[in-house]
Design a protein around this motif. Structure first.
Motif, PDB file in Angstrom:
ATOM      1  N   SER A  42       0.861  -1.195   0.000  1.00 41.30           N
ATOM      2  CA  SER A  42       0.000   0.000   0.000  1.00 41.30           C
ATOM      3  C   SER A  42       0.889   1.233   0.000  1.00 41.30           C
ATOM      4  O   SER A  42       2.028   1.184   0.468  1.00 41.30           O
ATOM      5  CB  SER A  42      -0.862   0.024   1.269  1.00 41.30           C
ATOM      6  N   HIS A  43       0.342   2.366  -0.460  1.00 43.00           N
ATOM      7  CA  HIS A  43       1.207   3.546  -0.577  1.00 43.00           C
ATOM      8  C   HIS A  43       1.803   3.995   0.761  1.00 43.00           C
ATOM      9  O   HIS A  43       2.888   4.580   0.803  1.00 43.00           O
ATOM     10  CB  HIS A  43       0.477   4.711  -1.244  1.00 43.00           C
ATOM     11  N   SER A  44       1.129   3.684   1.862  1.00 38.43           N
ATOM     12  CA  SER A  44       1.667   4.034   3.189  1.00 38.43           C
ATOM     13  C   SER A  44       3.109   3.585   3.355  1.00 38.43           C
ATOM     14  O   SER A  44       3.884   4.218   4.074  1.00 38.43           O
ATOM     15  CB  SER A  44       0.849   3.353   4.293  1.00 38.43           C
ATOM     16  N   GLY A  49       9.086  10.940   5.692  1.00 38.57           N
ATOM     17  CA  GLY A  49       9.596  11.890   6.690  1.00 38.57           C
ATOM     18  C   GLY A  49       9.182  11.672   8.117  1.00 38.57           C
ATOM     19  O   GLY A  49       9.971  11.924   9.030  1.00 38.57           O
ATOM     20  N   GLU A 378      -6.438   8.644   4.090  1.00 37.07           N
ATOM     21  CA  GLU A 378      -6.412   9.679   3.045  1.00 37.07           C
ATOM     22  C   GLU A 378      -7.719   9.767   2.267  1.00 37.07           C
ATOM     23  O   GLU A 378      -8.091  10.832   1.785  1.00 37.07           O
ATOM     24  CB  GLU A 378      -5.230   9.433   2.090  1.00 37.07           C
TER      25      GLU A 378
HETATM   26  C1  LIG Z   1       5.936   9.139  -1.278  1.00 36.41           C
HETATM   27  C2  LIG Z   1       5.059   9.549  -0.124  1.00 36.41           C
HETATM   28  C3  LIG Z   1       5.635   9.908   1.079  1.00 36.41           C
HETATM   29  C4  LIG Z   1       4.822  10.295   2.149  1.00 36.41           C
HETATM   30  N1  LIG Z   1       5.409  10.642   3.339  1.00 36.41           N
HETATM   31  C5  LIG Z   1       4.620  10.979   4.383  1.00 36.41           C
HETATM   32  C6  LIG Z   1       5.198  11.283   5.650  1.00 36.41           C
HETATM   33  O1  LIG Z   1       6.402  11.234   5.844  1.00 36.41           O
HETATM   34  N2  LIG Z   1       4.377  11.625   6.662  1.00 36.41           N
HETATM   35  C7  LIG Z   1       3.016  11.686   6.515  1.00 36.41           C
HETATM   36  O2  LIG Z   1       2.317  11.994   7.481  1.00 36.41           O
HETATM   37  N3  LIG Z   1       2.441  11.369   5.328  1.00 36.41           N
HETATM   38  C8  LIG Z   1       3.211  11.015   4.274  1.00 36.41           C
HETATM   39  N4  LIG Z   1       2.620  10.707   3.077  1.00 36.41           N
HETATM   40  C9  LIG Z   1       1.159  10.589   3.009  1.00 36.41           C
HETATM   41  C10 LIG Z   1       0.737   9.278   3.656  1.00 36.41           C
HETATM   42  O3  LIG Z   1       1.724   8.294   3.452  1.00 36.41           O
HETATM   43  C11 LIG Z   1      -0.581   8.762   3.095  1.00 36.41           C
HETATM   44  O4  LIG Z   1      -1.528   9.777   3.115  1.00 36.41           O
HETATM   45  C12 LIG Z   1      -1.107   7.600   3.936  1.00 36.41           C
HETATM   46  O5  LIG Z   1      -0.100   6.632   4.119  1.00 36.41           O
HETATM   47  C13 LIG Z   1      -2.338   6.983   3.299  1.00 36.41           C
HETATM   48  O6  LIG Z   1      -2.658   5.803   3.990  1.00 36.41           O
HETATM   49  P1  LIG Z   1      -4.052   5.083   3.759  1.00 36.41           P
HETATM   50  O7  LIG Z   1      -4.105   3.949   4.714  1.00 36.41           O
HETATM   51  O8  LIG Z   1      -5.134   6.075   3.810  1.00 36.41           O
HETATM   52  O9  LIG Z   1      -3.985   4.555   2.243  1.00 36.41           O
HETATM   53  P2  LIG Z   1      -2.882   3.736   1.423  1.00 36.41           P
HETATM   54  O10 LIG Z   1      -1.667   3.440   2.202  1.00 36.41           O
HETATM   55  O11 LIG Z   1      -2.728   4.454   0.135  1.00 36.41           O
HETATM   56  O12 LIG Z   1      -3.605   2.350   1.164  1.00 36.41           O
HETATM   57  C14 LIG Z   1      -4.712   2.217   0.306  1.00 36.41           C
HETATM   58  C15 LIG Z   1      -5.131   0.768   0.290  1.00 36.41           C
HETATM   59  O13 LIG Z   1      -6.373   0.641  -0.391  1.00 36.41           O
HETATM   60  C16 LIG Z   1      -6.295  -0.441  -1.294  1.00 36.41           C
HETATM   61  N5  LIG Z   1      -7.270  -0.177  -2.365  1.00 36.41           N
HETATM   62  C17 LIG Z   1      -7.480   0.980  -3.047  1.00 36.41           C
HETATM   63  N6  LIG Z   1      -8.462   0.812  -3.956  1.00 36.41           N
HETATM   64  C18 LIG Z   1      -8.889  -0.470  -3.835  1.00 36.41           C
HETATM   65  C19 LIG Z   1      -9.871  -1.253  -4.504  1.00 36.41           C
HETATM   66  N7  LIG Z   1     -10.623  -0.766  -5.488  1.00 36.41           N
HETATM   67  N8  LIG Z   1     -10.019  -2.554  -4.129  1.00 36.41           N
HETATM   68  C20 LIG Z   1      -9.257  -3.073  -3.147  1.00 36.41           C
HETATM   69  N9  LIG Z   1      -8.309  -2.376  -2.488  1.00 36.41           N
HETATM   70  C21 LIG Z   1      -8.140  -1.094  -2.829  1.00 36.41           C
HETATM   71  C22 LIG Z   1      -4.848  -0.473  -1.739  1.00 36.41           C
HETATM   72  O14 LIG Z   1      -4.499  -1.726  -2.250  1.00 36.41           O
HETATM   73  C23 LIG Z   1      -4.153  -0.170  -0.407  1.00 36.41           C
HETATM   74  O15 LIG Z   1      -4.027  -1.347   0.349  1.00 36.41           O
HETATM   75  C24 LIG Z   1       3.417  10.317   2.005  1.00 36.41           C
HETATM   76  C25 LIG Z   1       2.850   9.947   0.793  1.00 36.41           C
HETATM   77  C26 LIG Z   1       3.660   9.597  -0.269  1.00 36.41           C
HETATM   78  C27 LIG Z   1       3.005   9.263  -1.568  1.00 36.41           C
END
Ligand SMILES: Cc1cc2nc3c(=O)[nH]c(=O)nc-3n(C[C@H](O)[C@H](O)[C@H](O)COP(=O)(O)OP(=O)(O)OC[C@H]3O[C@@H](n4cnc5c(N)ncnc54)[C@H](O)[C@@H]3O)c2cc1C
Length: 575
Positions: A42-44, A49, A378
């Motif tokens: 996952s993007h997390s 940082g 997010e």
């Molecule tokens: C390069 C980068 C560096 C970052 N650094 C920081 C930092 O240092 N500090 C900070 O606070 N934030 C940082 N961020 C932001 C932060 O990492 C993200 O906002 C956060 O990790 C998002 O987590 P999440 O659990 O919401 O989603 P994600 O980690 O994006 O996970 C989304 C999940 O949903 C699943 N999914 C999506 N669509 C579907 C579907 N249709 N069917 C089944 N599964 C699906 C994916 O497979 C994945 O498992 C960074 C972001 C990036 C891109």
């Protein structure tokens, strides 16, 4: 039909933290996570940082109130202050809890968790694991899922949210491996599907950040909130767009233009390179526009500026930000110890999302909630970031609100029956949709259409916006949506058909793009990341409000809801 007490879509930080909390609250509940990637991809996992919390390990003057103020000011006063209070008050506890789960944070000499400076934060409060913080946290959370026996459906793509009579009942999902379609019913559905960076042509986000959860919610008739607020991260590596973490500036790097100036002096003299991201990204864009960008041969007038780490010295670079050094070296051949890194703004984060209350239950309007539907991370908008997120507040949001979502879901499902679903109806509908894509005798390749769409969003709804530009963008988008019904797939098989996924994702990207454009078009002011050249000032009289956008194929209907102000009255935002 598959059945679980709770189905969580998304295996990133928010989804995994919620699953752990549900299991901790009631270990008898049957919990499942579905992810279209493997959870640890996952993007997390790419977060670099760090994560903010007023632990006071480095800066004893820090407090949750200071963290809350910085967050609200950073948000350009659009954040809901009740939600920000929860975020910042609970931050120290969730960091310690992660540490107890086994997350290896970087340390001070005396063994306490280290904390670094970050943009828009008035104190050193960002906890980190070198510049691989997301990696450290996500791996530990996924380990914990195994400990608690959470069922994981990895590499299943969720195609649709089942919402009937105002109640979320389950999802329809498609297995990449062999094209099998399944309906899952559950007492509660949670979306933790991450962001939509792929709506634009240059992004720090992974390939899976296609806004599926947002589009599925909108297509189910529910609103999305504040979608016009798209974060550009100031330092995307030129030309690829991948992220060079803000931690690099937190550790002391300079931004330099073609004249060799630290130009942030003109835009945010008190914070310099550590101004919030909206201000820093705009500053870089202005410098480039004014001809003070740099060309690859070092001459003026090019499309990037320099991020200069050289004065930091090799030891600090290699111990504090080794991954950023490696990225620049591997991807563009720059050795940051001896050469400046070429950077320009890149799409990074989605401030808006599925509107939720502070218990993470999804809103269907300002005053009504959806039964059985929760969201965090997010993809949600609670809203702690308002018009502009501060760095290191997103990992924090995922953990604080992932945990809260878990606790409210565990309460919600107690003594609830499983909902009734007409399984065959949903299976047939999904099969027909896939078959229609396979049978379509179209003329447009998915990649070409996607690229044109991403270029359109970048050109017509980027850092600088006007009504005229956005109207052109909306018209162009309409044409592209028509072309979508004429795409063709080369792969007609069922096994590991990634083209089917790309086609479904493209449909979602276009829905999200249209909502971003329509929301931005209606907000006739400049606030945070949303900058209108035709309305350059913030307008609290008319727009100190959250946008609620309801999608339909013909048009997007816009309504507004009030911002929650409890602690800090809006002021002019200066750094
Ligand atoms: C390069 C980068 C560096 C970052 N650094 C920081 C930092 O240092 N500090 C900070 O606070 N934030 C940082 N961020 C932001 C932060 O990492 C993200 O906002 C956060 O990790 C998002 O987590 P999440 O659990 O919401 O989603 P994600 O980690 O994006 O996970 C989304 C999940 O949903 C699943 N999914 C999506 N669509 C579907 C579907 N249709 N069917 C089944 N599964 C699906 C994916 O497979 C994945 O498992 C960074 C972001 C990036 C891109």
């Amino acid at each position: 039909m598959l059945e679980h007490d709770v189905i969580i879509v998304g295996g990133g930080l928010a989804g995994c933290r919620a699953a752990v909390e549900i299991a901790r609250t009631n270990h008898q509940l049957n919990i499942a996570i579905v992810a279209k990637t493997h959870p640890i991809r996952s993007h997390s996992v790419a977060a670099q940082g760090g994560m903010a919390a007023s632990l006071k390990n480095v800066d004893t003057e820090d407090s949750w109130e200071a963290h809350a103020f910085d967050t609200v000011k950073g948000s350009d006063y659009l954040a809901d202050q009740d939600a920000v209070e929860i975020l910042t008050r609970e931050a120290p506890d969730v960091v310690i809890d992660l540490e107890h789960m086994g997350v290896l944070f970087s340390r001070l000499e005396d063994g306490r968790i280290a904390q670094r400076a970050f943009g828009g934060h008035s104190h050193n409060r960002t906890c980190y694991a070198a510049d691989k913080t997301g990696h450290a946290i996500l791996h530990e959370l996924v380990n914990n899922l195994r400990k608690y026996g959470v069922k994981i459906y990895q590499e299943w793509y969720v195609m649709r949210l089942i919402l009937e009579d105002g109640e979320a009942k389950g999802v329809v999902m498609y297995r990449l491996l062999d094209g099998e379609i399944q309906v899952v019913r559950a007492k509660a559905v949670m979306f933790a599907t991450g962001g939509y960076g792929r709506v634009y042509n240059t992004t720090s986000n992974d390939y899976a950040s296609t806004g599926d959860g947002l589009a599925m919610t909108a297509l189910a008739g529910l609103p999305l909130q504040d979608m016009e607020f798209v974060q550009f991260h100031p330092t995307g590596l030129y030309p690829v767009g991948v992220l060079i973490s803000e931690a690099v500036r937190g550790e002391g790097a300079y931004l330099i233009n073609s004249a060799g100036e630290r130009f942030m002096e003109r835009y945010a003299p008190s914070r310099m390179e550590l101004a919030p991201r909206d201000i820093t990204s705009r500053a870089i864009a202005y410098e480039i526009r004014a001809g003070r960008g740099i060309h690859p041969d070092g001459s003026a007038g090019g499309a990037f500026v320099h991020l200069d780490l050289r004065h930091m010295g090799k030891e600090k670079i290699m111990s504090r930000v080794p991954f950023c050094w490696e990225e620049a070296h591997r991807l563009v051949g720059v050795d940051a110890v001896t050469q400046p890194i070429p950077v320009r703004p890149t799409i990074h984060y989605c401030m808006g999302g599925i509107p939720v209350n502070t218990d993470c239950q999804v809103r269907s309007s300002d005053s009504t909630l959806v039964d059985g539907f929760f969201a965090a991370g997010e993809t949600s908008c609670v809203s702690v970031h308002g018009a502009n997120r501060l760095g290191s507040n997103s990992l924090l949001e995922c953990v604080v609100y992932g945990k809260r979502a878990g606790a409210s879901i565990a309460r919600y499902v107690e003594n609830r029956p499983l909902p009734q679903i007409n399984e065959q109806k949903y299976i047939q509908e999904a099969q027909q949709k896939i078959q229609a894509l396979l049978d379509q005798v179209g003329q447009y390749r998915i990649q070409t259409l996607r690229q044109t769409f991403q270029d359109t969003m970048t050109e017509f709804c980027g850092v600088f916006r006007t009504a005229e530009l956005m109207q052109q963008g909306l018209n162009k988008l309409r044409e592209l949506q028509q072309q979508y019904s004429q795409i063709y797939l080369d792969d007609k098989g069922k096994d590991w058909n990634t083209e089917i996924i790309e086609a479904l994702e493209l449909e979602n990207l276009m829905v999200v793009g249209q909502i971003i454009l329509a929301s931005a078009f209606q907000r006739r002011e400049s606030r945070g990341a949303h900058f209108r050249e035709d309305y350059p000032l913030r307008d609290d009289t008319n727009f100190l409000q959250h946008t609620l956008a309801y999608y339909s194929q013909e048009q997007v209907n816009i309504q507004y809801r009030p911002v929650c102000i409890t602690m800090f009255e809006p002021q002019e935002r200066k750094y």
